[in-house]
Design a protein around this motif. Structure first.
Motif, PDB file in Angstrom:
ATOM      1  N   TYR A 151       0.629  -1.459   0.232  1.00 49.37           N
ATOM      2  CA  TYR A 151       0.189  -0.289  -0.229  1.00 49.37           C
ATOM      3  C   TYR A 151       0.995   0.972  -0.109  1.00 49.37           C
ATOM      4  O   TYR A 151       0.690   2.364  -1.032  1.00 49.37           O
ATOM      5  CB  TYR A 151      -0.830  -0.186   1.630  1.00 49.37           C
ATOM      6  CG  TYR A 151      -2.166  -0.903   1.305  1.00 49.37           C
ATOM      7  CD1 TYR A 151      -3.260  -0.234   0.371  1.00 49.37           C
ATOM      8  CD2 TYR A 151      -2.865  -1.931   1.759  1.00 49.37           C
ATOM      9  CE1 TYR A 151      -4.545  -1.007  -0.315  1.00 49.37           C
ATOM     10  CE2 TYR A 151      -3.713  -2.855   1.431  1.00 49.37           C
ATOM     11  CZ  TYR A 151      -4.506  -1.751   0.452  1.00 49.37           C
ATOM     12  OH  TYR A 151      -5.374  -2.899   0.464  1.00 49.37           O
ATOM     13  N   ALA A 152       2.356   1.206   0.728  1.00 52.41           N
ATOM     14  CA  ALA A 152       2.990   2.538   0.820  1.00 52.41           C
ATOM     15  C   ALA A 152       3.493   2.562  -0.837  1.00 52.41           C
ATOM     16  O   ALA A 152       3.701   3.750  -0.812  1.00 52.41           O
ATOM     17  CB  ALA A 152       3.856   2.326   1.372  1.00 52.41           C
ATOM     18  N   GLU A 153       3.663   1.358  -1.436  1.00 51.51           N
ATOM     19  CA  GLU A 153       4.405   1.608  -2.722  1.00 51.51           C
ATOM     20  C   GLU A 153       3.065   2.073  -3.339  1.00 51.51           C
ATOM     21  O   GLU A 153       3.615   3.164  -4.710  1.00 51.51           O
ATOM     22  CB  GLU A 153       4.448   0.284  -2.892  1.00 51.51           C
ATOM     23  CG  GLU A 153       5.078   0.260  -4.512  1.00 51.51           C
ATOM     24  CD  GLU A 153       6.340   1.693  -4.711  1.00 51.51           C
ATOM     25  OE1 GLU A 153       7.048   1.252  -5.591  1.00 51.51           O
ATOM     26  OE2 GLU A 153       7.569   1.188  -3.197  1.00 51.51           O
ATOM     27  N   MET A 154       2.092   1.779  -3.466  1.00 50.86           N
ATOM     28  CA  MET A 154       0.607   2.455  -3.963  1.00 50.86           C
ATOM     29  C   MET A 154       0.640   4.196  -4.323  1.00 50.86           C
ATOM     30  O   MET A 154       0.694   4.632  -4.796  1.00 50.86           O
ATOM     31  CB  MET A 154      -0.207   2.095  -4.471  1.00 50.86           C
ATOM     32  CG  MET A 154      -0.583   0.408  -3.950  1.00 50.86           C
ATOM     33  SD  MET A 154      -2.027  -0.490  -4.364  1.00 50.86           S
ATOM     34  CE  MET A 154      -3.390   0.349  -4.751  1.00 50.86           C
ATOM     35  N   ALA A 155       0.927   4.274  -2.573  1.00 50.74           N
ATOM     36  CA  ALA A 155       0.977   5.877  -2.209  1.00 50.74           C
ATOM     37  C   ALA A 155       1.916   6.908  -3.256  1.00 50.74           C
ATOM     38  O   ALA A 155       1.285   7.614  -3.529  1.00 50.74           O
ATOM     39  CB  ALA A 155       0.651   6.050  -0.267  1.00 50.74           C
ATOM     40  N   ARG A 156       2.740   5.916  -3.430  1.00 48.83           N
ATOM     41  CA  ARG A 156       4.029   6.563  -3.556  1.00 48.83           C
ATOM     42  C   ARG A 156       4.175   7.156  -5.430  1.00 48.83           C
ATOM     43  O   ARG A 156       3.964   7.863  -5.983  1.00 48.83           O
ATOM     44  CB  ARG A 156       5.546   5.639  -4.051  1.00 48.83           C
ATOM     45  CG  ARG A 156       5.822   6.031  -2.101  1.00 48.83           C
ATOM     46  CD  ARG A 156       7.052   5.890  -2.253  1.00 48.83           C
ATOM     47  NE  ARG A 156       7.713   4.562  -2.074  1.00 48.83           N
ATOM     48  CZ  ARG A 156       7.734   3.223  -1.122  1.00 48.83           C
ATOM     49  NH1 ARG A 156       7.399   3.337  -0.116  1.00 48.83           N
ATOM     50  NH2 ARG A 156       7.612   1.879  -1.471  1.00 48.83           N
TER      51      ARG A 156
END
Length: 300
Positions: A286-291
């Protein structure tokens, strides 16, 4: 005989409105419908919910039940107060048993046996023919609860009325409020008129001849689109889901509602369900999606 707290069974207050009672009943009936919930005790809970709704949705029965007072506790020994039958007019004829009343409890039959029941419990969903009345031509009226599948496919049922077993043909596409007439089968020698009621369904809602279904989809299904399986009364079909679909989008499956001269449709409302992030790897994803995404739903 034990007292039953119908308000507690439905999870509503004693001052609940008719709409609040209806909403509570529909929610619980879906949750404990034996076709959906196979856990131990679900069928008994479903019958208990139907019984509570039978009383609290009927203004006359509810007024009579409320007259018992609010100090009773569920499970307490209970005997109808003196003068109950004469005071409320329920003593017309014999007191019918729980079996006569389609699986309702002894508590119900003691209090409302003379009034009868509009529907039936799961044990006998087609046997709740209390509450019959006769009109000036000696026709007998009753209510018959059926499933959506009965209406979609057509069916033949056996019902018990006045110690007699009758066969009833359920025509395809019949909707709530419609009447099936059985000639010369009334209690006074007239016809038996059966008004159709529809039992709650775990997957579908009915409006007219149209079927409504909420379809849960994953975010990647909604974003990428593609073919997705959708349940219908006639079996599973494939729906072409457009890319970038959002929650609340409504799609139509033409002719997938109840049959008839003009068949109803099935309307599918999408509900995008976000998977939980329970592990470090999932949270990292999810953190990678946010980036990677510049998307801001509040700005949009």
């Amino acid at each position: 005989m034990q007292y039953k707290d119908y308000y507690k069974i439905l999870g509503v207050s004693r001052s609940a409105s008719a709409d609040e009672i209806k909403r509570a009943y529909r929610k619980l009936a879906r949750e404990f419908h034996p076709d959906k919930n196979t856990s131990k005790g679900a069928e008994d809970r479903f019958k208990e919910i139907n019984e509570a709704h039978e009383v609290l949705s009927d203004p006359e029965k509810r007024r009579a039940y409320d007259a018992l007072g609010a100090n009773w506790k569920a499970g307490q020994p209970f005997t109808p107060p003196p003068g109950w039958e004469s005071g409320f007019g329920f003593g017309r004829g014999r007191t019918r048993s729980a079996e006569d009343l389609g699986g309702f409890s002894d508590f119900f039959s003691q209090l409302f046996g003379g009034m009868g029941a509009r529907g039936g419990g799961r044990a006998d969903p087609f046997g709740g023919f209390g509450g019959m009345d006769t009109d000036t031509v000696a026709d007998t009226r009753a209510r018959l609860a059926i499933t959506l599948e009965d209406s979609f496919h057509g069916a033949q049922k056996q019902i018990n009325v006045g110690g007699r077993t009758l066969k009833v043909r359920i025509p395809k596409g019949i909707t709530p409020g419609k009447t099936i007439r059985l000639a010369n089968q009334g209690s006074q020698g007239g016809d038996l008129l059966l008004e159709i009621e529809m039992l709650p369904h775990p997957l579908f809602e009915l409006e007219g001849s149209d079927i409504y279904h909420t379809l849960k989809v994953a975010p990647w299904e909604a974003a990428l689109g593609g073919k997705i399986a959708v349940p219908t009364l006639g079996g599973t079909v494939e729906l072409n889901l457009p890319a970038n679909s959002q929650s609340g989008r409504k799609m139509r499956l033409k002719g997938r509602g109840l049959p008839g001269a003009v068949a109803g449709d099935q309307y599918v409302t999408l509900q995008v369900v976000t998977p939980p992030a329970n592990t470090d790897a999932e949270r990292a994803f999810y953190a990678e999606m946010a980036r990677r995404f510049s998307f801001d739903p509040r700005r949009a």
